[in-house]
Design a protein around this motif. Structure first.
Motif, mmCIF file in Angstrom:
data_model
loop_
_atom_site.group_PDB
_atom_site.id
_atom_site.type_symbol
_atom_site.label_atom_id
_atom_site.label_comp_id
_atom_site.label_asym_id
_atom_site.label_seq_id
_atom_site.Cartn_x
_atom_site.Cartn_y
_atom_site.Cartn_z
ATOM 1 N N SER A 1 69.597 -71.227 -15.213
ATOM 2 C CA SER A 1 68.279 -72.039 -15.349
ATOM 3 C C SER A 1 67.176 -71.473 -14.259
ATOM 4 O O SER A 1 67.722 -70.546 -13.516
ATOM 5 C CB SER A 1 68.868 -73.450 -14.726
ATOM 6 N N THR B 1 62.912 -68.342 -18.036
ATOM 7 C CA THR B 1 62.733 -68.338 -19.648
ATOM 8 C C THR B 1 63.835 -67.616 -20.166
ATOM 9 O O THR B 1 63.717 -66.224 -20.333
ATOM 10 C CB THR B 1 61.436 -67.953 -20.223
ATOM 11 N N PHE B 2 64.891 -68.278 -20.842
ATOM 12 C CA PHE B 2 66.160 -67.559 -21.051
ATOM 13 C C PHE B 2 65.804 -66.449 -21.971
ATOM 14 O O PHE B 2 66.438 -65.505 -22.047
ATOM 15 C CB PHE B 2 67.092 -68.712 -21.658
ATOM 16 N N GLU B 3 65.137 -66.774 -23.027
ATOM 17 C CA GLU B 3 64.800 -65.764 -24.226
ATOM 18 C C GLU B 3 64.040 -64.497 -23.689
ATOM 19 O O GLU B 3 64.338 -63.667 -24.439
ATOM 20 C CB GLU B 3 64.104 -66.433 -25.334
ATOM 21 N N ALA C 1 69.134 -62.348 -25.245
ATOM 22 C CA ALA C 1 68.965 -63.643 -25.783
ATOM 23 C C ALA C 1 68.030 -63.620 -26.847
ATOM 24 O O ALA C 1 68.310 -64.641 -27.854
ATOM 25 C CB ALA C 1 68.597 -64.658 -24.652
ATOM 26 N N SER D 1 75.570 -66.143 -27.350
ATOM 27 C CA SER D 1 74.620 -66.744 -26.566
ATOM 28 C C SER D 1 74.197 -68.282 -27.379
ATOM 29 O O SER D 1 74.221 -68.148 -28.549
ATOM 30 C CB SER D 1 73.197 -65.906 -26.345
ATOM 31 N N ASN E 1 71.319 -70.515 -27.040
ATOM 32 C CA ASN E 1 70.132 -70.320 -26.358
ATOM 33 C C ASN E 1 69.384 -71.855 -26.030
ATOM 34 O O ASN E 1 68.697 -72.187 -25.061
ATOM 35 C CB ASN E 1 68.893 -69.568 -27.174
ATOM 36 N N ASN F 1 71.001 -72.381 -22.661
ATOM 37 C CA ASN F 1 70.509 -71.409 -21.855
ATOM 38 C C ASN F 1 72.114 -70.954 -21.270
ATOM 39 O O ASN F 1 72.361 -70.748 -20.110
ATOM 40 C CB ASN F 1 69.814 -71.949 -20.684
ATOM 41 N N THR F 2 72.964 -70.619 -22.192
ATOM 42 C CA THR F 2 74.365 -70.218 -21.756
ATOM 43 C C THR F 2 74.847 -69.141 -22.623
ATOM 44 O O THR F 2 74.699 -69.144 -23.921
ATOM 45 C CB THR F 2 75.257 -71.552 -22.062
#
Length: 127
Positions: free
Chosen positions: A25, A28-30, A53, A72, A74, A77-78
């Motif tokens: 968290s 921006t995960f991607e 990701a 992943s 997305n 976010n894990t």
């Protein structure tokens, strides 16, 4: 606030399985690659596996190839690492970490590439 939170560790017998999770968290995960490192007692930390990701590119160290699978989710976010056929040599504190991806960046065995780190979680494999 950036957070990486590992879960799923514990004690398992040799040949057993565990699934580690890394919930991210605050970024921006991607745009990132999520790597897993481990550090056994008295040894240096080593890269184990990684996933980018955005395009799901994956990397595995030779020591875990064929036994660990990284994935992943997305939407959550894990990142997950399914570990099978665990061996006593897999005993270590496992850390997830995030590195910027894209433009030549992404998964790396070099821990200096990773900006954010989780607190670590113990995995113990008994013989």
């Amino acid at each position: 606030e950036v957070q990486l939170v590992e879960s799923g560790g514990g004690l398992v017998q040799s040949g057993g399985s565990l699934r580690l999770s890394c919930a991210a968290s605050g970024f921006t995960f991607e745009d990132y690659a999520i790597g897993w490192f481990r550090q056994a007692a008295g040894k240096e930390r080593e890269g184990v596996t990684c996933i980018e990701a955005y395009d799901r590119f994956t990397w595995y160290s030779d020591s875990v190839k064929g036994r660990f699978t990284i994935s992943s989710d997305n939407a959550k976010n894990t990142v997950y690492v399914q570990m099978i056929n665990l061996k006593p040599d897999d005993t270590a504190v496992y850390y997830c970490a995030a590195a910027r991806a894209g433009a030549g960046l992404g998964c790396s065995e070099n821990e200096d590439s990773y900006m954010y780190w989780g607190q670590g979680i113990q995995v113990t494999v008994s013989s």
